[in-house]
Design an enzyme around this catalytic site. Structure first.
Site, mmCIF file in Angstrom:
data_model
loop_
_atom_site.group_PDB
_atom_site.id
_atom_site.type_symbol
_atom_site.label_atom_id
_atom_site.label_comp_id
_atom_site.label_asym_id
_atom_site.label_seq_id
_atom_site.Cartn_x
_atom_site.Cartn_y
_atom_site.Cartn_z
ATOM 1 C CG PHE A 1 -1.378 1.133 1.618
ATOM 2 C CD1 PHE A 1 -2.136 2.085 0.861
ATOM 3 C CD2 PHE A 1 -1.416 1.548 2.978
ATOM 4 C CE1 PHE A 1 -2.524 3.288 1.167
ATOM 5 C CE2 PHE A 1 -1.978 2.692 3.511
ATOM 6 C CZ PHE A 1 -2.457 3.634 2.650
ATOM 7 C CB ILE A 2 2.965 2.794 2.505
ATOM 8 C CG1 ILE A 2 2.064 2.940 3.536
ATOM 9 C CG2 ILE A 2 4.166 4.006 2.625
ATOM 10 C CD1 ILE A 2 2.571 3.275 4.795
ATOM 11 C CG ASP B 1 7.186 -12.015 0.639
ATOM 12 O OD1 ASP B 1 6.452 -10.974 0.366
ATOM 13 O OD2 ASP B 1 7.655 -12.634 1.510
ATOM 14 C CG LEU B 2 4.488 -10.519 -5.134
ATOM 15 C CD1 LEU B 2 4.089 -11.569 -6.381
ATOM 16 C CD2 LEU B 2 3.934 -9.257 -5.208
ATOM 17 C CG LEU C 1 8.311 1.182 2.739
ATOM 18 C CD1 LEU C 1 9.778 1.957 2.411
ATOM 19 C CD2 LEU C 1 7.153 1.941 1.902
ATOM 20 C CB ILE D 1 2.202 -4.654 8.359
ATOM 21 C CG1 ILE D 1 1.296 -5.118 7.427
ATOM 22 C CG2 ILE D 1 3.581 -4.115 7.827
ATOM 23 C CD1 ILE D 1 0.801 -4.003 6.359
ATOM 24 C CE1 TYR E 1 4.667 -4.159 12.061
ATOM 25 C CE2 TYR E 1 3.106 -3.000 13.239
ATOM 26 C CZ TYR E 1 3.959 -2.898 12.412
ATOM 27 O OH TYR E 1 4.177 -1.801 11.541
ATOM 28 C CB VAL F 1 -9.621 1.658 11.272
ATOM 29 C CG1 VAL F 1 -9.028 3.322 11.198
ATOM 30 C CG2 VAL F 1 -10.981 1.974 11.811
ATOM 31 N NE ARG G 1 -5.289 3.285 16.401
ATOM 32 C CZ ARG G 1 -5.286 3.016 17.515
ATOM 33 N NH1 ARG G 1 -5.278 4.008 18.507
ATOM 34 N NH2 ARG G 1 -5.404 1.826 18.065
#
Length: 314
Positions: A11-12, A32-33, A78, A82, A146, A189, A213
């Protein structure tokens, strides 16, 4: 410059790749998808500066050795496991990817003198106090494997700065949202709420919804990531990025769906890892990089909703 982005189909990651291509750099992507999607790069791979996508694992030393023959100037790291819940259920996988994988990358960066920008997370922090935002010196409290793995990897990254004078920067973006974020599970979210709104479904909130958040739009985040790599002043530093305002999950849900009857509260799946208040102080990024967010929450939500509609993800 020649630049490697690990996790570049995520995403990022795809937004970082897009920003680097706009800045006319030659870009390689390794992924690595396991979490990203090749389709995220569809509109970018035709760019003349996009060099190569490598389907590979950052724990694969042979793969990395071959990749680093390209003599990169910067490695934006990155790639990571996650998912907080997954890390609680399978800590070994998260540790292997986020710590051991980072170590193997650091070794290649050291051998070839490649700057590393390491993507950490705001999840390493203790909850924010009522009034002040979280600055880089704020207490840490890794409440999940994490967060623990990210802190361990941060320390390894910074040790290479001190032990080998390797240029490195550790970045801790806050809760990032926007187009290309997954809309299911722990996709984020905002993305989950918007998908449920558009699908006519109920918005489910874990716990009482008073947790807050600090929501950072992804294009602002990608600009921060990229510019931290450009800056020599950022070498050896830990830098936050966020919107600078927080919102409760209850208020976010109401802002998105505008109908309280479509909101329900459900038991929290990992209450021990919930951070009650996240609020970013990004003064250091502003002073050091000249960075600050430009997209309001309203703008970001609108752009994200338009993207979800356009992709038939509903």
């Amino acid at each position: 410059m020649k630049i490697l982005v690990t996790g570049g189909t995520g995403f990022i990651g795809r937004w970082v790749v897009e920003k680097l291509l706009k800045d006319k750099h030659d870009v390689w992507v390794v992924d690595d998808l396991s979490n990203g999607r090749l389709e995220n790069l569809e509109t970018l791979t035709d760019n003349e500066n996009f060099q190569e996508f490598v389907s590979g694992d950052i724990k694969d030393k042979a793969c990395l050795a071959t990749l680093f023959e390209n003599n990169f100037d910067i490695c934006y790291h990155l790639a990571a496991s996650i998912n907080v819940q997954d890390s609680i259920e399978q800590p070994q996988t998260t540790f292997a990817n986020d710590v051991i994988g980072t170590f193997h990358l650091l070794e290649e960066c050291r051998k070839h003198r490649v700057k590393m920008v390491f993507m950490s997370t705001c999840m390493v922090y203790e909850k924010a106090s009522e009034l002040t935002g979280i600055s880089e010196g704020y207490p840490v409290k890794p409440a999940s494997p994490y967060a623990g793995s990210k802190l361990a990897a941060e320390n390894m990254v910074l040790s290479y700065f001190h032990a080998y004078q390797l240029p490195v920067t550790v970045i801790r973006p806050f809760n990032t949202y926007g187009p290309f974020q997954k809309t299911g599970g722990e996709g984020g979210v905002v993305a989950v709420f918007l998908k449920n709104k558009l699908s006519g479904n109920t918005l489910s909130i874990y716990g009482d919804g008073t947790q807050t958040r600090d929501l950072l739009y992804v294009e602002d985040c990608a600009r921060f990531v990229v510019e931290s790599g450009y800056s020599e002043r950022a070498n050896g530093e830990i830098i936050n990025a966020g919107f600078g305002k927080d919102i409760s999950i209850n208020d976010l849900a109401e802002m998105i769906v505008k109908d309280k009857t479509r909101i329900r509260h459900i038991p929290h799946i990992h209450p021990q890892s919930e951070i009650p208040k996240l609020l970013c102080n990004y003064q250091k990024a502003k002073d050091m990089l000249g960075w600050q967010p430009v997209f309001s929450l309203e703008e970001g939500l609108q752009k994200t909703e338009q993207w979800i509609k356009s992709t038939n993800l509903i």
